[in-house]
Design a protein around this motif. Structure first.
Motif, PDB file in Angstrom:
ATOM      1  N   LEU A 104       0.856  -1.181   0.000  1.00  0.00           N
ATOM      2  CA  LEU A 104       0.000   0.000   0.000  1.00  0.00           C
ATOM      3  C   LEU A 104       0.896   1.236   0.000  1.00  0.00           C
ATOM      4  CD1 LEU A 104      -2.529  -1.169   2.741  1.00  0.00           C
ATOM      5  CD2 LEU A 104      -2.788  -1.359   0.252  1.00  0.00           C
ATOM      6  N   ILE A 105       0.728   2.088  -1.010  1.00  0.00           N
ATOM      7  CA  ILE A 105       1.582   3.264  -1.182  1.00  0.00           C
ATOM      8  C   ILE A 105       0.773   4.514  -0.867  1.00  0.00           C
ATOM      9  CG2 ILE A 105       3.019   4.570  -2.787  1.00  0.00           C
ATOM     10  CD1 ILE A 105       3.474   1.980  -4.348  1.00  0.00           C
ATOM     11  N   ASN A 106       1.191   5.222   0.172  1.00  0.00           N
ATOM     12  CA  ASN A 106       0.585   6.493   0.581  1.00  0.00           C
ATOM     13  C   ASN A 106      -0.835   6.296   1.110  1.00  0.00           C
ATOM     14  OD1 ASN A 106       2.914   7.952  -0.109  1.00  0.00           O
ATOM     15  ND2 ASN A 106       2.255   8.119  -2.238  1.00  0.00           N
ATOM     16  N   GLY A 107      -1.387   7.379   1.611  1.00  0.00           N
ATOM     17  CA  GLY A 107      -2.725   7.331   2.180  1.00  0.00           C
ATOM     18  C   GLY A 107      -3.795   6.952   1.179  1.00  0.00           C
ATOM     19  N   GLU A 108      -3.548   7.254  -0.106  1.00  0.00           N
ATOM     20  CA  GLU A 108      -4.541   6.924  -1.129  1.00  0.00           C
ATOM     21  C   GLU A 108      -4.795   5.429  -1.213  1.00  0.00           C
ATOM     22  OE1 GLU A 108      -3.376  11.026  -1.913  1.00  0.00           O
ATOM     23  OE2 GLU A 108      -2.224   9.212  -1.462  1.00  0.00           O
ATOM     24  N   ASP A 109      -3.787   4.607  -0.976  1.00  0.00           N
ATOM     25  CA  ASP A 109      -3.973   3.149  -0.909  1.00  0.00           C
ATOM     26  C   ASP A 109      -4.374   2.704   0.489  1.00  0.00           C
ATOM     27  OD1 ASP A 109      -3.251   2.843  -3.560  1.00  0.00           O
ATOM     28  OD2 ASP A 109      -1.277   2.007  -3.149  1.00  0.00           O
ATOM     29  N   TYR A 110      -3.738   3.294   1.481  1.00  0.00           N
ATOM     30  CA  TYR A 110      -3.837   2.777   2.842  1.00  0.00           C
ATOM     31  C   TYR A 110      -5.194   3.036   3.479  1.00  0.00           C
ATOM     32  CZ  TYR A 110      -2.495   1.964   7.743  1.00  0.00           C
ATOM     33  OH  TYR A 110      -2.419   1.502   9.023  1.00  0.00           O
ATOM     34  N   PHE A 111      -5.648   4.278   3.480  1.00  0.00           N
ATOM     35  CA  PHE A 111      -6.864   4.601   4.232  1.00  0.00           C
ATOM     36  C   PHE A 111      -8.107   3.896   3.694  1.00  0.00           C
ATOM     37  CE2 PHE A 111      -4.389   8.641   5.186  1.00  0.00           C
ATOM     38  CZ  PHE A 111      -3.955   8.177   6.416  1.00  0.00           C
ATOM     39  N   PRO A 112      -8.349   3.825   2.371  1.00  0.00           N
ATOM     40  CA  PRO A 112      -9.522   3.060   1.913  1.00  0.00           C
ATOM     41  C   PRO A 112      -9.484   1.599   2.340  1.00  0.00           C
ATOM     42  CG  PRO A 112      -8.729   4.490   0.162  1.00  0.00           C
ATOM     43  CD  PRO A 112      -7.700   4.538   1.248  1.00  0.00           C
ATOM     44  N   SER A 113      -8.302   0.974   2.300  1.00  0.00           N
ATOM     45  CA  SER A 113      -8.200  -0.433   2.700  1.00  0.00           C
ATOM     46  C   SER A 113      -8.461  -0.597   4.190  1.00  0.00           C
ATOM     47  CB  SER A 113      -6.814  -0.974   2.343  1.00  0.00           C
ATOM     48  OG  SER A 113      -6.592  -0.947   0.953  1.00  0.00           O
ATOM     49  N   VAL A 114      -7.863   0.272   4.996  1.00  0.00           N
ATOM     50  CA  VAL A 114      -8.052   0.209   6.447  1.00  0.00           C
ATOM     51  C   VAL A 114      -9.502   0.476   6.818  1.00  0.00           C
ATOM     52  CG1 VAL A 114      -7.576   1.490   8.564  1.00  0.00           C
ATOM     53  CG2 VAL A 114      -5.687   0.702   7.136  1.00  0.00           C
ATOM     54  N   PHE A 115     -10.091   1.510   6.248  1.00  0.00           N
ATOM     55  CA  PHE A 115     -11.450   1.880   6.627  1.00  0.00           C
ATOM     56  C   PHE A 115     -12.457   0.829   6.176  1.00  0.00           C
ATOM     57  CE2 PHE A 115     -10.119   6.629   6.580  1.00  0.00           C
ATOM     58  CZ  PHE A 115      -9.526   6.460   7.808  1.00  0.00           C
ATOM     59  N   ALA A 116     -12.217   0.202   5.019  1.00  0.00           N
ATOM     60  CA  ALA A 116     -13.105  -0.876   4.579  1.00  0.00           C
ATOM     61  C   ALA A 116     -13.014  -2.064   5.523  1.00  0.00           C
ATOM     62  CB  ALA A 116     -12.745  -1.297   3.155  1.00  0.00           C
ATOM     63  N   ALA A 117     -11.819  -2.383   5.997  1.00  0.00           N
ATOM     64  CA  ALA A 117     -11.660  -3.503   6.929  1.00  0.00           C
ATOM     65  C   ALA A 117     -12.346  -3.213   8.256  1.00  0.00           C
ATOM     66  CB  ALA A 117     -10.170  -3.793   7.135  1.00  0.00           C
ATOM     67  N   ILE A 118     -12.194  -1.992   8.766  1.00  0.00           N
ATOM     68  CA  ILE A 118     -12.861  -1.625  10.019  1.00  0.00           C
ATOM     69  C   ILE A 118     -14.371  -1.696   9.856  1.00  0.00           C
ATOM     70  CG2 ILE A 118     -13.288   0.304  11.599  1.00  0.00           C
ATOM     71  CD1 ILE A 118     -10.383   1.158  11.163  1.00  0.00           C
ATOM     72  N   ASP A 119     -14.870  -1.247   8.718  1.00  0.00           N
ATOM     73  CA  ASP A 119     -16.310  -1.238   8.478  1.00  0.00           C
ATOM     74  C   ASP A 119     -16.888  -2.642   8.409  1.00  0.00           C
ATOM     75  OD1 ASP A 119     -18.602   0.396   8.141  1.00  0.00           O
ATOM     76  OD2 ASP A 119     -18.579   0.022   5.979  1.00  0.00           O
ATOM     77  N   CYS A 120     -16.041  -3.623   8.073  1.00  0.00           N
ATOM     78  CA  CYS A 120     -16.502  -5.011   7.973  1.00  0.00           C
ATOM     79  C   CYS A 120     -16.215  -5.825   9.235  1.00  0.00           C
ATOM     80  CB  CYS A 120     -15.837  -5.696   6.781  1.00  0.00           C
ATOM     81  SG  CYS A 120     -16.330  -5.045   5.170  1.00  0.00           S
ATOM     82  N   ALA A 121     -15.608  -5.221  10.235  1.00  0.00           N
ATOM     83  CA  ALA A 121     -15.224  -5.960  11.435  1.00  0.00           C
ATOM     84  C   ALA A 121     -16.445  -6.550  12.131  1.00  0.00           C
ATOM     85  CB  ALA A 121     -14.471  -5.040  12.390  1.00  0.00           C
ATOM     86  N   ARG A 122     -16.288  -7.779  12.640  1.00  0.00           N
ATOM     87  CA  ARG A 122     -17.387  -8.474  13.301  1.00  0.00           C
ATOM     88  C   ARG A 122     -17.129  -8.704  14.790  1.00  0.00           C
ATOM     89  NH1 ARG A 122     -15.641 -11.437   9.224  1.00  0.00           N
ATOM     90  NH2 ARG A 122     -14.976 -13.121  10.622  1.00  0.00           N
ATOM     91  N   GLU A 123     -15.858  -8.901  15.173  1.00  0.00           N
ATOM     92  CA  GLU A 123     -15.560  -9.316  16.542  1.00  0.00           C
ATOM     93  C   GLU A 123     -14.582  -8.394  17.257  1.00  0.00           C
ATOM     94  OE1 GLU A 123     -14.180 -13.328  16.571  1.00  0.00           O
ATOM     95  OE2 GLU A 123     -15.752 -14.039  15.230  1.00  0.00           O
ATOM     96  N   GLU A 124     -13.485  -8.000  16.587  1.00  0.00           N
ATOM     97  CA  GLU A 124     -12.395  -7.359  17.318  1.00  0.00           C
ATOM     98  C   GLU A 124     -11.601  -6.427  16.406  1.00  0.00           C
ATOM     99  OE1 GLU A 124      -9.343  -9.416  20.214  1.00  0.00           O
ATOM    100  OE2 GLU A 124      -8.615  -9.581  18.136  1.00  0.00           O
ATOM    101  N   ILE A 125     -11.259  -5.269  16.934  1.00  0.00           N
ATOM    102  CA  ILE A 125     -10.351  -4.325  16.278  1.00  0.00           C
ATOM    103  C   ILE A 125      -9.268  -3.960  17.286  1.00  0.00           C
ATOM    104  CG2 ILE A 125     -10.082  -2.023  15.261  1.00  0.00           C
ATOM    105  CD1 ILE A 125     -13.031  -2.202  14.410  1.00  0.00           C
TER     106      ILE A 125
END
Length: 403
Positions: free
Chosen positions: A14-35
């Protein structure tokens, strides 16, 4: 080096925030048990506010959310920002918070500099990117150039355990099934067969692990070494090993700051240029915007991405986390990217320019190098304390929210 290599992981650069933040935020939005989230900096800007809202949403749908931030790097979040997270049930802790003296922060050293995020024990993120808008290109000329990786596979259990160990809760949280990764959805990955080891640096059991991994790989290098580092001021052994590699014909390339966010850091790095250039090390200064990356590749399989710079703070004082990755596909993608930076966005440093005025700078170089290299030991002479975790706000329990 007590960490174990884990095979058959998926990895995506993941290069820069343009790659990183969408991936991170999508994962958080799909979290079911633990972050589980560790970071050095959260700013209360558009990135920090979006992170806050996603974590609040996760906590309200029953996800266990734990945040660990550094008491120095994340010292300015407002009470309202923190209270909103706490009210939703997010557990907030700060690493070694210290009171200000005359308006100045005093906890300068031994920082939590790691950036780790683990979602449901299934997907992990490691790198150098903080939760702040200055990692996005639209921030302007001072937007940072930086890197992280997203991973799935056996290595995620090690990331999770590292965070739980720091939180001192590994005995109270239920362990996941040994083969949980077989149920994980695939990434849009650069590779799905990467071998990895999580390498952490702390001030107790693992004070030299990251440096030792670097030294072992550099000593074995036969073809190419490329290091892109924001704050480059390593010790004698690393410098000597880089010179030795160049002398035996390895193509050694350093990509360093040309537009620094901290001018003193670039000055320190430049003190080393002649020492390296005279034995064939190539040096490029990245001039498009501040370089914040902490990545390296050696030959065609070895790469590292993480939070550790090659400077006294990262190698001798801070808590750091890097992934060491053996994978040809990721190595080649990172190599192509860094080569593009060198060709199109960097200025090569020539020895002729470095030698101008060298005669009067030589004593300064000698004194500065030895002072900075021994600074961590000198810092140890000062009155010390044991860094601690402290709740920022006490999260409300579910029973309290219903009254």
């Amino acid at each position: 080096m007590n960490s174990q290599w884990r095979a058959d992981n998926q990895v995506q650069l993941l290069i820069n925030g343009e790659d990183y933040f969408p991936s991170v935020f999508a994962a958080i939005d799909c979290a079911r048990e633990e972050i589980l989230l560790e970071t050095f900096i959260i700013f209360e800007d558009k990135v920090g506010r979006q992170l806050q809202q996603l974590l609040i949403g996760a906590a309200r749908r029953g996800v266990r959310v734990q945040m660990l931030v550094d008491g120095y790097g994340t010292a300015d979040l407002s009470h309202d920002y923190l209270q909103a997270l706490s009210d939703a049930g997010v557990r907030l802790q700060a690493f070694d918070p210290r009171p200000r003296r005359l308006g100045m922060r005093t906890n300068l050293f031994r920082r939590l500099h790691r950036k780790i995020l683990v979602i449901d024990g299934e997907v992990g993120f490691v790198g150098g990117i903080n939760y702040s808008a200055d990692h996005l290109a639209d921030f302007g000329p001072m937007a940072k150039q930086d890197y992280a990786v997203q991973v799935r596979g056996p290595i995620v259990a090690d990331l999770r355990q590292a965070t739980l160990a720091l939180l001192a809760e590994s005995a109270t949280l239920q362990r996941r099934s040994r083969h949980w990764w077989q149920r994980a959805l695939p990434l849009d990955a650069d590779s799905d067969q990467a071998s990895m080891v999580l390498c952490i640096r702390d001030n107790q059991d693992h004070p030299n692990d990251i440096e030792r991994h670097y030294l072992k790989a550099l000593t074995a290098a036969r073809e190419r070494i490329t290091i892109a580092n924001a704050y480059f001021f390593p010790g004698y052994r690393l410098l000597r090993t880089l010179r030795d590699a160049a002398r035996r014909g390895v193509k050694v390339t350093l990509v360093l700051q040309g537009m620094p966010d901290m001018p003193l850091v670039r000055l320190c790095s430049r003190l080393l240029y002649n020492y390296l250039l005279r034995d064939g090390v190539r040096i490029f200064e990245y001039c498009e915007r501040p370089l914040h990356g902490k990545v390296a590749l050696i030959d065609r399989h070895w790469s590292t991405v993480g939070s550790s710079n090659l400077d006294p703070l990262s190698l001798s004082l801070n808590l750091e986390a890097n992934l060491i990755i053996r994978d040809e596909s990721l190595n080649e993608r990172l190599h192509e990217h860094l080569q593009d930076l060198c060709v199109h966005r960097c200025k090569p440093v020539c020895r002729q320019r470095v030698m101008r005025g060298y005669w009067w700078r030589a004593p300064l170089i000698f004194l500065t190098f030895h002072f900075i290299r021994h600074f961590p030991a000198m810092a140890g002479w000062l009155p010390a304390h044991v860094p601690r975790l402290k709740p920022l706000l006490h999260a409300r329990q579910p029973a309290e929210k219903t009254t």
